[in-house]
Design an enzyme around this catalytic site. Structure first.
Site, PDB file in Angstrom:
ATOM      1  N   ASP A 152      58.754 -71.630  34.431  1.00 25.54           N
ATOM      2  CA  ASP A 152      58.172 -72.523  33.515  1.00 25.54           C
ATOM      3  C   ASP A 152      58.178 -73.930  33.985  1.00 25.54           C
ATOM      4  O   ASP A 152      58.425 -74.263  35.037  1.00 25.54           O
ATOM      5  CB  ASP A 152      58.794 -72.449  32.106  1.00 25.54           C
ATOM      6  CG  ASP A 152      57.811 -72.420  31.235  1.00 25.54           C
ATOM      7  OD1 ASP A 152      56.733 -73.038  31.182  1.00 25.54           O
ATOM      8  OD2 ASP A 152      58.041 -71.865  29.888  1.00 25.54           O
ATOM      9  N   GLU A 231      52.735 -72.497  34.600  1.00 27.40           N
ATOM     10  CA  GLU A 231      52.726 -74.156  34.695  1.00 27.40           C
ATOM     11  C   GLU A 231      51.497 -74.540  34.067  1.00 27.40           C
ATOM     12  O   GLU A 231      50.972 -75.868  33.930  1.00 27.40           O
ATOM     13  CB  GLU A 231      52.757 -74.735  35.943  1.00 27.40           C
ATOM     14  CG  GLU A 231      52.027 -74.373  37.089  1.00 27.40           C
ATOM     15  CD  GLU A 231      50.671 -75.030  36.946  1.00 27.40           C
ATOM     16  OE1 GLU A 231      50.418 -76.032  37.796  1.00 27.40           O
ATOM     17  OE2 GLU A 231      49.735 -74.660  36.176  1.00 27.40           O
ATOM     18  N   TRP A 232      50.707 -73.737  33.039  1.00 26.03           N
ATOM     19  CA  TRP A 232      50.099 -74.012  32.000  1.00 26.03           C
ATOM     20  C   TRP A 232      48.647 -74.851  32.465  1.00 26.03           C
ATOM     21  O   TRP A 232      48.060 -75.162  31.596  1.00 26.03           O
ATOM     22  CB  TRP A 232      50.459 -75.014  30.949  1.00 26.03           C
ATOM     23  CG  TRP A 232      52.090 -75.107  30.565  1.00 26.03           C
ATOM     24  CD1 TRP A 232      52.540 -73.821  30.519  1.00 26.03           C
ATOM     25  CD2 TRP A 232      52.949 -76.026  30.400  1.00 26.03           C
ATOM     26  NE1 TRP A 232      53.987 -74.038  30.266  1.00 26.03           N
ATOM     27  CE2 TRP A 232      54.360 -75.253  30.355  1.00 26.03           C
ATOM     28  CE3 TRP A 232      53.064 -77.313  30.214  1.00 26.03           C
ATOM     29  CZ2 TRP A 232      55.285 -76.001  29.755  1.00 26.03           C
ATOM     30  CZ3 TRP A 232      54.015 -77.726  30.162  1.00 26.03           C
ATOM     31  CH2 TRP A 232      55.291 -77.326  29.701  1.00 26.03           C
ATOM     32  N   GLY A 233      48.271 -74.161  33.923  1.00 26.01           N
ATOM     33  CA  GLY A 233      46.994 -74.691  34.194  1.00 26.01           C
ATOM     34  C   GLY A 233      46.695 -76.081  34.825  1.00 26.01           C
ATOM     35  O   GLY A 233      45.851 -76.443  34.893  1.00 26.01           O
ATOM     36  N   GLN A 234      48.052 -76.652  34.795  1.00 27.81           N
ATOM     37  CA  GLN A 234      48.165 -77.919  35.401  1.00 27.81           C
ATOM     38  C   GLN A 234      47.847 -78.060  36.867  1.00 27.81           C
ATOM     39  O   GLN A 234      48.041 -76.981  37.574  1.00 27.81           O
ATOM     40  CB  GLN A 234      49.647 -78.612  34.898  1.00 27.81           C
ATOM     41  CG  GLN A 234      50.110 -78.628  33.445  1.00 27.81           C
ATOM     42  CD  GLN A 234      49.052 -79.764  32.779  1.00 27.81           C
ATOM     43  OE1 GLN A 234      48.531 -80.687  33.429  1.00 27.81           O
ATOM     44  NE2 GLN A 234      49.178 -79.635  31.243  1.00 27.81           N
ATOM     45  N   ALA A 235      47.465 -79.295  37.189  1.00 24.40           N
ATOM     46  CA  ALA A 235      47.119 -79.658  38.685  1.00 24.40           C
ATOM     47  C   ALA A 235      46.279 -78.461  39.435  1.00 24.40           C
ATOM     48  O   ALA A 235      46.401 -78.282  40.680  1.00 24.40           O
ATOM     49  CB  ALA A 235      48.746 -79.583  39.465  1.00 24.40           C
ATOM     50  N   ASP A 253      50.056 -72.231  26.101  1.00 28.86           N
ATOM     51  CA  ASP A 253      50.474 -70.960  25.485  1.00 28.86           C
ATOM     52  C   ASP A 253      49.545 -70.035  24.568  1.00 28.86           C
ATOM     53  O   ASP A 253      48.754 -70.763  23.828  1.00 28.86           O
ATOM     54  CB  ASP A 253      51.645 -71.140  24.844  1.00 28.86           C
ATOM     55  CG  ASP A 253      52.931 -71.683  25.588  1.00 28.86           C
ATOM     56  OD1 ASP A 253      52.831 -71.424  26.763  1.00 28.86           O
ATOM     57  OD2 ASP A 253      53.976 -71.995  25.176  1.00 28.86           O
TER      58      ASP A 253
END
Length: 474
Positions: A152, A231-235, A253
């Site tokens: 996570d 990592e929630w679509g970051q970066a 989420d």
């Protein structure tokens, strides 16, 4: 359209040169399994994990291909690490056999076990996490017999923050929207979290580095552990994660609401050029069986996640799941497509339906989907509207069929009915939030019968025979 062009421009680099290829084919295909979070959140223990494992066997899910039983957050002692070994300590109250003992029991069933940590100082629920301890934790997980790590993105130290803010077009606490055509306007960013330059390489970001450190620690072990990035679509994770992990979350989420499921579907429909063998966009764990979703909504959720070749990680209490929903999760046509070892690409939208093609619409996403497989072409017609609609699939519009002839052998993926040789296309009445699905096989000599009456005839036969439960719409 701008987003789509930008994404495709990076695709060749990420897949052809740098895929994370693991031993024994681990991670080549989307993971199939179960996870504790959506059902139990922090109220997790060894008994619930073993109940899920046993139900995977008893319900035929193991035989259908599901193999991972994953423990999410809250499995350890919350107060800290072992004062002598510095290892994370399994909670002796909730996991009296330890994680290694639980792993042994799961392995004895012919299944695999997953564990959870975060690339921060604490997990999302405030338990010990792995940043700065990656090598130790990877070795510990391997010694316990772990087969899968969900990693996570909570509680990241300031010194590991990224220089720039990436665009994840979802409402948040600092910006609620709108997101014109899936882009993030200037108001989305701030002085402390500016937008990246147009030519910025996100593979050099601190986010990438945090996840690469754990990747290297896992690879160093004498055990193959599937690495699932959360990592929630970051970066702009889809541009670099194929060399880091086996799957990567492309959004925030999920929750068991129809609106959230459709929002994620819309997001992912613009990112499907970034996945193939060895690396998959993770649209998040399934909510089949949770909340107040209708049968049609559960079917659509599963069908579209399977078609997009997302990992299919069940997230409900299996011992409470209805037979209808067990059958959805075991749908042999959708699982075969998701797990095809010859065709790695997902199904993609070929027509948006109510909206012009390539329209970003978080409540009414793409409606017509198709993808190639060893068994034929999977074609789906999704109805996001609030009323039942007649949906028309036209063979000449389906990219995989456009040059293959005027008539094809067709199977209904929900009933298993062989619809015979069908000319030109097929019409179906699709219930609100439902999805019609067909496996289109080899070309044939066409029938003179109308396709709409053909589907209706097969459904009436099943209903009269008591095989359709009175549900005569998709």
């Amino acid at each position: 359209m701008y987003l789509l062009i930008t994404f495709i421009g990076v695709l060749t680099f990420s897949h052809s040169a740098h895929a994370l290829v693991q031993k024994d084919g681990v991670g080549k295909l989307p993971a199939l399994g179960w996870n504790s979070w959506n059902a139990f959140a922090c109220d997790v223990n060894e008994t619930k994990i073993m109940t899920a494992a046993n139900e995977m066997v008893n319900l035929g899910l193991k035989d259908a291909g599901y193999e991972y039983v994953n423990i999410d957050d809250c499995w350890s002692v919350k107060s800290g690490r072992d004062s002598t070994t510095n290892q994370i300590v399994p909670d002796p109250t909730t996991f009296p056999s330890g994680i290694s003992g639980t792993a042994s029991s799961i392995h004895a069933l012919g299944l695999k076990i997953g564990i959870y940590s975060s690339a921060g100082t604490e997990t999302c629920a405030g338990y010990p996490a792995s940043i700065g301890h990656e090598s130790l934790d990877a070795a510990t997980f391997a010694s316990w017999g772990i087969d899968y790590l969900k990693y996570d993105n909570c509680n990241v130290p300031t010194n590991w923050s990224d220089t720039y803010q990436s665009c994840v077009p979802e409402p948040g606490s600092s910006y609620e929207g709108p997101f014109p055509n899936g882009t993030c306007p200037a108001a989305y960013y701030s002085a402390s979290h500016p937008a990246a330059p147009s030519n910025y390489d996100w593979s050099t970001s601190n986010t990438t580095k945090r996840y690469d450190i754990m990747r290297d620690a896992l690879i160093a072990q004498n055990r193959t552990i599937l690495f699932s990035l959360c990592e929630w679509g970051q970066a702009e994770v889809w541009t670099w994660a194929n060399q880091t992990g086996n799957s990567w979350r492309m959004s925030g989420d999920i929750d068991p609401s129809w609106s959230r499921i459709v929002y994620i579907l819309n997001e992912n429909s613009f990112l499907l050029d970034f996945l193939d063998f060895w690396g998959h966009n993770d649209a998040d764990m399934l909510e089949v069986g949770n909340g107040n979703l209708t049968l049609e909504e559960n079917r659509s959720h599963f069908a579209l996640w399977a078609a997009m070749k997302s990992p299919l990680i069940i997230g409900t209490a299996l011992n409470e799941l209805s037979t209808d929903l067990v059958n959805v999760l075991k749908n042999k046509y959708l699982l075969a497509f998701n797990q095809d070892d010859v065709f790695g690409s997902p199904a993609m939208p070929y027509k948006w339906g109510a909206n012009p093609n390539w329209t970003w619409n978080s409540t009414s996403p793409a409606e017509y989907w198709s993808g190639a497989s060893q068994n034929g072409t999977l074609v789906l017609a999704f109805n996001p509207s609030g009323t039942a609609l007649e949906k028309q699939i036209v063979w000449s519009e389906v990219p995989q069929l456009a040059n293959g002839g005027d008539a094809f052998e067709v199977t209904d993926i929900w009933t298993g009915d062989d619809l015979g040789c069908v000319s030109n296309g097929i019409n179906s009445t699709v219930a609100t939030h439902g999805t019609a699905g067909f496996l289109v096989g080899k070309a044939c000599q066409g029938t003179s019968q109308s396709t709409s009456s053909l589907v209706r005839q097969h459904r009436e036969v099943r209903e009269c025979a008591g095989l359709f439960g009175g549900d005569n719409k998709y």
